[in-house]
Design a protein around this motif. Structure first.
Motif, PDB file in Angstrom:
ATOM      1  N   VAL A   1      22.305 -48.825  11.311  1.00 44.30           N
ATOM      2  CA  VAL A   1      22.041 -50.306  11.975  1.00 44.30           C
ATOM      3  C   VAL A   1      23.485 -50.592  12.450  1.00 44.30           C
ATOM      4  CG1 VAL A   1      21.579 -52.595  11.603  1.00 44.30           C
ATOM      5  CG2 VAL A   1      20.001 -50.782  10.557  1.00 44.30           C
ATOM      6  N   ALA A   2      24.425 -50.858  11.681  1.00 43.91           N
ATOM      7  CA  ALA A   2      25.683 -50.828  12.270  1.00 43.91           C
ATOM      8  C   ALA A   2      26.094 -50.490  13.618  1.00 43.91           C
ATOM      9  CB  ALA A   2      26.890 -50.985  11.139  1.00 43.91           C
ATOM     10  N   LEU A   3      25.848 -49.054  13.381  1.00 48.13           N
ATOM     11  CA  LEU A   3      26.178 -48.397  14.675  1.00 48.13           C
ATOM     12  C   LEU A   3      25.447 -48.362  15.926  1.00 48.13           C
ATOM     13  CD1 LEU A   3      26.867 -44.829  12.766  1.00 48.13           C
ATOM     14  CD2 LEU A   3      28.483 -45.897  14.415  1.00 48.13           C
ATOM     15  N   ARG A   4      24.058 -48.699  15.820  1.00 44.15           N
ATOM     16  CA  ARG A   4      23.029 -49.230  16.699  1.00 44.15           C
ATOM     17  C   ARG A   4      23.661 -50.752  17.258  1.00 44.15           C
ATOM     18  NH1 ARG A   4      21.616 -44.803  19.146  1.00 44.15           N
ATOM     19  NH2 ARG A   4      19.804 -44.012  18.330  1.00 44.15           N
ATOM     20  N   GLU A   5      23.879 -51.475  16.198  1.00 41.77           N
ATOM     21  CA  GLU A   5      24.611 -52.800  16.853  1.00 41.77           C
ATOM     22  C   GLU A   5      25.823 -52.767  17.618  1.00 41.77           C
ATOM     23  OE1 GLU A   5      22.952 -55.620  13.197  1.00 41.77           O
ATOM     24  OE2 GLU A   5      25.049 -55.343  13.608  1.00 41.77           O
ATOM     25  N   ARG A   6      26.757 -51.909  17.382  1.00 42.76           N
ATOM     26  CA  ARG A   6      27.969 -51.629  18.249  1.00 42.76           C
ATOM     27  C   ARG A   6      27.776 -51.067  19.317  1.00 42.76           C
ATOM     28  NH1 ARG A   6      33.590 -51.737  15.505  1.00 42.76           N
ATOM     29  NH2 ARG A   6      34.641 -50.692  16.995  1.00 42.76           N
ATOM     30  N   PHE A   7      27.177 -49.795  19.358  1.00 43.94           N
ATOM     31  CA  PHE A   7      27.139 -49.032  20.324  1.00 43.94           C
ATOM     32  C   PHE A   7      25.582 -48.577  21.100  1.00 43.94           C
ATOM     33  CE2 PHE A   7      30.313 -47.469  17.516  1.00 43.94           C
ATOM     34  CZ  PHE A   7      31.440 -47.344  18.236  1.00 43.94           C
ATOM     35  N   GLY A   8      24.738 -49.839  20.602  1.00 46.22           N
ATOM     36  CA  GLY A   8      23.419 -49.661  21.385  1.00 46.22           C
ATOM     37  C   GLY A   8      22.721 -48.246  21.414  1.00 46.22           C
TER      38      GLY A   8
ATOM     39  N   LEU B   1      23.910 -45.631  22.916  1.00 45.28           N
ATOM     40  CA  LEU B   1      24.777 -44.611  23.635  1.00 45.28           C
ATOM     41  C   LEU B   1      24.652 -43.294  22.915  1.00 45.28           C
ATOM     42  CD1 LEU B   1      27.586 -44.402  25.371  1.00 45.28           C
ATOM     43  CD2 LEU B   1      28.599 -44.586  23.125  1.00 45.28           C
ATOM     44  N   PHE B   2      24.557 -43.408  21.519  1.00 42.33           N
ATOM     45  CA  PHE B   2      24.545 -42.102  20.727  1.00 42.33           C
ATOM     46  C   PHE B   2      23.206 -41.615  20.469  1.00 42.33           C
ATOM     47  CE2 PHE B   2      28.690 -43.841  19.369  1.00 42.33           C
ATOM     48  CZ  PHE B   2      29.551 -42.975  19.969  1.00 42.33           C
ATOM     49  N   THR B   3      22.753 -40.182  20.434  1.00 38.79           N
ATOM     50  CA  THR B   3      21.657 -39.622  19.623  1.00 38.79           C
ATOM     51  C   THR B   3      22.055 -39.593  18.489  1.00 38.79           C
ATOM     52  OG1 THR B   3      21.305 -38.457  21.611  1.00 38.79           O
ATOM     53  CG2 THR B   3      20.276 -37.601  19.545  1.00 38.79           C
ATOM     54  N   MET B   4      21.282 -40.180  17.483  1.00 40.46           N
ATOM     55  CA  MET B   4      21.676 -40.377  16.107  1.00 40.46           C
ATOM     56  C   MET B   4      20.659 -39.490  15.196  1.00 40.46           C
ATOM     57  SD  MET B   4      23.720 -42.734  15.711  1.00 40.46           S
ATOM     58  CE  MET B   4      23.792 -43.979  14.731  1.00 40.46           C
ATOM     59  N   VAL B   5      21.506 -38.575  14.466  1.00 39.97           N
ATOM     60  CA  VAL B   5      20.592 -37.783  13.358  1.00 39.97           C
ATOM     61  C   VAL B   5      20.865 -38.147  12.200  1.00 39.97           C
ATOM     62  CG1 VAL B   5      20.654 -35.165  12.697  1.00 39.97           C
ATOM     63  CG2 VAL B   5      21.043 -35.909  14.987  1.00 39.97           C
ATOM     64  N   ILE B   6      19.708 -38.484  11.417  1.00 43.73           N
ATOM     65  CA  ILE B   6      19.754 -39.206  10.226  1.00 43.73           C
ATOM     66  C   ILE B   6      19.241 -38.286   9.075  1.00 43.73           C
ATOM     67  CG2 ILE B   6      19.519 -41.283   8.963  1.00 43.73           C
ATOM     68  CD1 ILE B   6      20.962 -41.686  11.366  1.00 43.73           C
ATOM     69  N   PRO B   7      20.274 -37.864   7.930  1.00 46.37           N
ATOM     70  CA  PRO B   7      19.641 -37.473   6.716  1.00 46.37           C
ATOM     71  C   PRO B   7      19.293 -38.618   5.651  1.00 46.37           C
ATOM     72  CG  PRO B   7      22.111 -37.129   6.896  1.00 46.37           C
ATOM     73  CD  PRO B   7      21.721 -37.642   7.944  1.00 46.37           C
ATOM     74  N   GLY B   8      18.968 -38.091   4.531  1.00 48.28           N
ATOM     75  CA  GLY B   8      18.769 -39.340   3.336  1.00 48.28           C
ATOM     76  C   GLY B   8      17.335 -39.836   3.666  1.00 48.28           C
ATOM     77  N   ILE B   9      16.481 -39.011   4.135  1.00 50.61           N
ATOM     78  CA  ILE B   9      15.341 -39.391   4.556  1.00 50.61           C
ATOM     79  C   ILE B   9      14.041 -39.008   3.281  1.00 50.61           C
ATOM     80  CG2 ILE B   9      13.271 -39.470   6.163  1.00 50.61           C
ATOM     81  CD1 ILE B   9      15.659 -40.675   7.226  1.00 50.61           C
ATOM     82  N   ARG B  10      13.248 -40.083   2.762  1.00 50.88           N
ATOM     83  CA  ARG B  10      12.229 -39.590   1.833  1.00 50.88           C
ATOM     84  C   ARG B  10      11.013 -40.303   2.144  1.00 50.88           C
ATOM     85  NH1 ARG B  10      15.231 -36.128   0.796  1.00 50.88           N
ATOM     86  NH2 ARG B  10      16.133 -35.514  -0.539  1.00 50.88           N
ATOM     87  N   PRO B  11      10.099 -39.667   2.253  1.00 52.81           N
ATOM     88  CA  PRO B  11       8.753 -40.675   2.339  1.00 52.81           C
ATOM     89  C   PRO B  11       8.639 -41.203   0.970  1.00 52.81           C
ATOM     90  CG  PRO B  11       8.459 -38.309   3.026  1.00 52.81           C
ATOM     91  CD  PRO B  11       9.807 -38.612   2.550  1.00 52.81           C
ATOM     92  N   THR B  12       7.475 -42.240   1.105  1.00 53.01           N
ATOM     93  CA  THR B  12       7.263 -43.197  -0.261  1.00 53.01           C
ATOM     94  C   THR B  12       6.594 -41.843  -1.301  1.00 53.01           C
ATOM     95  OG1 THR B  12       4.976 -43.428   0.740  1.00 53.01           O
ATOM     96  CG2 THR B  12       6.818 -45.264   0.640  1.00 53.01           C
ATOM     97  N   TRP B  13       5.996 -41.083  -0.916  1.00 51.94           N
ATOM     98  CA  TRP B  13       5.317 -40.087  -1.946  1.00 51.94           C
ATOM     99  C   TRP B  13       6.348 -39.080  -2.619  1.00 51.94           C
ATOM    100  CZ3 TRP B  13       5.664 -35.629   0.684  1.00 51.94           C
ATOM    101  CH2 TRP B  13       5.616 -35.742   2.124  1.00 51.94           C
ATOM    102  N   SER B  14       7.644 -39.037  -1.861  1.00 47.78           N
ATOM    103  CA  SER B  14       8.361 -37.905  -2.474  1.00 47.78           C
ATOM    104  C   SER B  14       9.423 -38.303  -3.603  1.00 47.78           C
ATOM    105  CB  SER B  14       8.939 -37.093  -1.255  1.00 47.78           C
ATOM    106  OG  SER B  14      10.130 -38.126  -0.732  1.00 47.78           O
ATOM    107  N   GLU B  15      10.202 -37.494  -4.249  1.00 49.40           N
ATOM    108  CA  GLU B  15      11.176 -37.802  -5.156  1.00 49.40           C
ATOM    109  C   GLU B  15      12.512 -38.179  -4.249  1.00 49.40           C
ATOM    110  OE1 GLU B  15      11.161 -37.486  -8.704  1.00 49.40           O
ATOM    111  OE2 GLU B  15       8.913 -37.113  -8.551  1.00 49.40           O
ATOM    112  N   ALA B  16      13.337 -38.819  -4.913  1.00 48.94           N
ATOM    113  CA  ALA B  16      14.626 -39.060  -4.064  1.00 48.94           C
ATOM    114  C   ALA B  16      15.571 -38.287  -4.332  1.00 48.94           C
ATOM    115  CB  ALA B  16      15.031 -40.399  -4.564  1.00 48.94           C
ATOM    116  N   GLY B  17      15.454 -37.626  -5.580  1.00 46.95           N
ATOM    117  CA  GLY B  17      16.555 -36.381  -5.943  1.00 46.95           C
ATOM    118  C   GLY B  17      17.948 -37.015  -6.190  1.00 46.95           C
TER     119      GLY B  17
END
Ligand code: C5P
Length: 234
Positions: free
Chosen positions: A165-172, A174-190
């Protein structure tokens, strides 16, 4: 803020496995159903560049996540080799400095490869940064390195859900954003501590989602992928 990439193509599955045989099983199960497979140090060292061709033959694209960090000349040549291999995304450490980042851009040449800048590894805390001599907080360092990326013409970033969110706020957009740390509600966080669901991440401005264990550790990886695509499209 939502990008126009189709749900299926947004999904990047990391092949975090020790050998070609295990990678092949996953490619066979879900190749063609996801946009990308990510190849990191472990698999690349074990299986070599041939694994890239196998992934491409399955219909998926390749994200080569070797996080280059070296003198500029070496990084330029590494990027040239990755381009020759035909991968679609690769990572460099922005902390390698302006000259190194510029050399990566030169190495890309006319290739369409997306160079992704890694800012601060999410395994590092403010204290860990101080231990290695940094006088900035993680958050300030992330923004400073993103500024550097902008100035050298690097148009992609790997970021954690809490930086998105901070990066989108500052840079709109501009960047293609690749995000790890994704968990569907039905999966384990690990071991992932601060996670977003696929839908939340896309709504917060993610272009691509790195989703590993919810798919790769599932007894039925195909159904897990389909469930995520359905959630993203709903
Ligand atoms: O299985 P899981 O979904 O946690 O896998 C996430 C992938 O993204 C792994 O390959 C991990 O190394 C990578 N990654 C991460 N967090 C970062 C950067 C990369 O989890 N900040």
């Amino acid at each position: 803020m939502q990008s126009s990439i189709a749900a299926k193509d947004k999904i990047i599955v990391p092949l975090d496995v020790p050998a070609k045989s295990a990678a092949r099983e996953l490619i066979k199960a879900i190749g063609g159903k996801v946009g990308f497979f990510k190849v990191g140090d472990q698999l690349f060292i074990a299986a070599g560049p041939a694994i890239v061709e196998e992934i491409q033959a399955s219909g998926a694209r390749v994200f080569l996540d070797l996080k280059f960090h070296d003198i500029p000349n070496t990084v330029r040549r590494a990027v040239e080799s990755a381009c020759a291999l035909g991968v679609d995304m690769l990572t460099i450490h922005l902390s390698g400095g302006r000259e190194m980042c510029e050399a990566a851009v030169v190495g890309r040449g006319i290739s369409k490869i997306l160079i992704l800048g890694v800012t601060v590894l999410t395994s590092l805390s403010d204290e860990a940064l101080a231990e290695v001599g940094f006088r900035t907080s993680v958050q300030d360092e992330v923004l400073l390195l993103a500024d550097l990326a902008k100035h050298v013409g690097i148009t992609g970033l790997v970021a954690s859900p809490q930086e998105l969110v901070a990066l989108r706020e500052r840079f709109g957009s501009l960047f293609t954003m690749v995000i790890p740390g994704i968990r569907p509600t039905w999966s384990e966080a690990g071991d992932q501590k601060r996670t977003l669901t696929p839908r939340q991440a896309v709504d917060a401005g993610a272009d691509y989602l790195v989703i590993g264990r919810p798919i790769t550790a599932s007894p039925d990886p195909q159904s897990a992928v389909q469930r995520i695509i359905d959630e993203l499209e709903s």
